[in-house]
Design a protein around this motif. Structure first.
Motif, PDB file in Angstrom:
ATOM      1  N   THR A   1      73.810  18.761  33.526  1.00 45.62           N
ATOM      2  CA  THR A   1      73.107  17.656  32.490  1.00 45.62           C
ATOM      3  C   THR A   1      74.614  17.860  31.286  1.00 45.62           C
ATOM      4  O   THR A   1      75.218  18.633  30.895  1.00 45.62           O
ATOM      5  CB  THR A   1      72.046  18.006  31.792  1.00 45.62           C
ATOM      6  OG1 THR A   1      71.122  18.199  33.086  1.00 45.62           O
ATOM      7  CG2 THR A   1      71.812  17.084  31.091  1.00 45.62           C
ATOM      8  N   LYS A   2      74.715  16.487  30.995  1.00 43.08           N
ATOM      9  CA  LYS A   2      75.675  16.173  30.188  1.00 43.08           C
ATOM     10  C   LYS A   2      75.082  16.001  28.904  1.00 43.08           C
ATOM     11  O   LYS A   2      73.879  15.259  28.535  1.00 43.08           O
ATOM     12  CB  LYS A   2      76.601  14.939  30.205  1.00 43.08           C
ATOM     13  CG  LYS A   2      77.455  14.866  31.291  1.00 43.08           C
ATOM     14  CD  LYS A   2      78.222  13.660  31.583  1.00 43.08           C
ATOM     15  CE  LYS A   2      79.081  13.617  32.804  1.00 43.08           C
ATOM     16  NZ  LYS A   2      79.750  12.369  32.767  1.00 43.08           N
ATOM     17  N   TYR A   3      75.483  16.808  27.682  1.00 42.87           N
ATOM     18  CA  TYR A   3      74.789  16.759  26.146  1.00 42.87           C
ATOM     19  C   TYR A   3      75.874  16.086  25.337  1.00 42.87           C
ATOM     20  O   TYR A   3      76.985  16.733  25.322  1.00 42.87           O
ATOM     21  CB  TYR A   3      74.424  18.068  25.841  1.00 42.87           C
ATOM     22  CG  TYR A   3      73.600  18.877  26.469  1.00 42.87           C
ATOM     23  CD1 TYR A   3      71.993  18.350  26.107  1.00 42.87           C
ATOM     24  CD2 TYR A   3      73.760  19.515  27.605  1.00 42.87           C
ATOM     25  CE1 TYR A   3      70.915  18.900  26.953  1.00 42.87           C
ATOM     26  CE2 TYR A   3      72.538  20.230  28.257  1.00 42.87           C
ATOM     27  CZ  TYR A   3      71.321  19.793  27.932  1.00 42.87           C
ATOM     28  OH  TYR A   3      70.212  20.495  28.567  1.00 42.87           O
ATOM     29  N   HIS A   4      75.588  15.148  24.667  1.00 45.11           N
ATOM     30  CA  HIS A   4      76.587  14.178  23.814  1.00 45.11           C
ATOM     31  C   HIS A   4      76.051  14.555  22.362  1.00 45.11           C
ATOM     32  O   HIS A   4      74.957  14.245  22.128  1.00 45.11           O
ATOM     33  CB  HIS A   4      76.525  12.701  24.100  1.00 45.11           C
ATOM     34  CG  HIS A   4      77.345  12.381  25.655  1.00 45.11           C
ATOM     35  ND1 HIS A   4      78.216  12.617  25.940  1.00 45.11           N
ATOM     36  CD2 HIS A   4      76.545  11.983  26.485  1.00 45.11           C
ATOM     37  CE1 HIS A   4      78.224  12.405  27.352  1.00 45.11           C
ATOM     38  NE2 HIS A   4      77.141  11.974  27.426  1.00 45.11           N
ATOM     39  N   TYR A   5      76.832  15.077  21.481  1.00 46.50           N
ATOM     40  CA  TYR A   5      76.346  15.295  20.119  1.00 46.50           C
ATOM     41  C   TYR A   5      77.213  14.452  19.241  1.00 46.50           C
ATOM     42  O   TYR A   5      78.546  14.238  19.299  1.00 46.50           O
ATOM     43  CB  TYR A   5      76.672  16.777  19.696  1.00 46.50           C
ATOM     44  CG  TYR A   5      75.702  17.555  20.481  1.00 46.50           C
ATOM     45  CD1 TYR A   5      74.761  18.010  19.806  1.00 46.50           C
ATOM     46  CD2 TYR A   5      76.120  18.105  21.695  1.00 46.50           C
ATOM     47  CE1 TYR A   5      73.716  18.937  20.541  1.00 46.50           C
ATOM     48  CE2 TYR A   5      75.384  19.002  22.348  1.00 46.50           C
ATOM     49  CZ  TYR A   5      74.264  19.647  21.649  1.00 46.50           C
ATOM     50  OH  TYR A   5      73.184  20.385  22.545  1.00 46.50           O
TER      51      TYR A   5
END
Length: 177
Positions: A60-64
């Motif tokens: 899963t990609k997490y963008h902050y």
């Protein structure tokens, strides 16, 4: 996988609240001679997280996305003031990058930081108030398209410098720093 997106120094300089110490204290005077003074109490930085799940990929990609806020306390008069600058924001059910929200006495004025210093439909070249000339101004409504309750003028040098509170028949002017 984690991606981090920071606000740039150029973006933070779009308003004076994060970069100019002269704006640690703000004074507004109304057309009815009311005065309200705000003092910056702190600047906070936080993160907006967006999760991107792709079933065809193992991870899963997490963008902050960075968000910074300037919090002000009322030290004279009655009112409230605060500023949030976000690298990414979800407002009006629309994804808005590079987003500024300025709250004044219960009104929330929103704009994308790109609009400051650029020509667009809400740009007003020059406004003169009490022998002070404000250049490259943007007119904001409290509620996107609705200008019936309030409007405000903002620019890069002075931030929010004029507020029209139509509900209370007041015009507030920033006393220059």
């Amino acid at each position: 996988m984690k991606n981090i997106f920071y606000l740039t120094a150029e973006q933070l300089a779009k308003t004076p609240y994060f970069t100019n110490p002269a704006f640690d204290t703000l004074t507004f005077v109304s057309n009815q001679n009311d005065t309200v003074v705000f003092a910056k109490t702190r600047v906070d930085s936080g993160w907006y997280r967006e999760i991107e799940f792709d079933p065809g990929v193992e991870f899963t990609k997490y963008h902050y996305y960075q968000q910074i806020s300037a919090n002000y306390q009322t030290i004279k008069g009655d009112g409230s003031f605060g500023v949030v600058h976000s690298k990414y924001n979800l407002a009006f059910n629309i994804k808005l990058p590079d987003f500024i929200q300025i709250s004044y006495n219960g009104y929330n004025f929103y704009l994308r930081d790109y609009f400051l210093d650029n020509i667009h439909p809400a740009t007003i070249d020059t406004i003169k108030i009490n022998n002070q000339t404000y250049l490259k101004n943007t007119k904001l409504n409290n509620n996107r398209q609705d200008s019936s309750s309030s409007q405000a003028n903002i620019n890069t040098d002075f931030g929010l410098f004029q507020i029209f509170d139509y509900n209370n028949s007041k015009e507030w002017i920033l006393i220059n720093q």
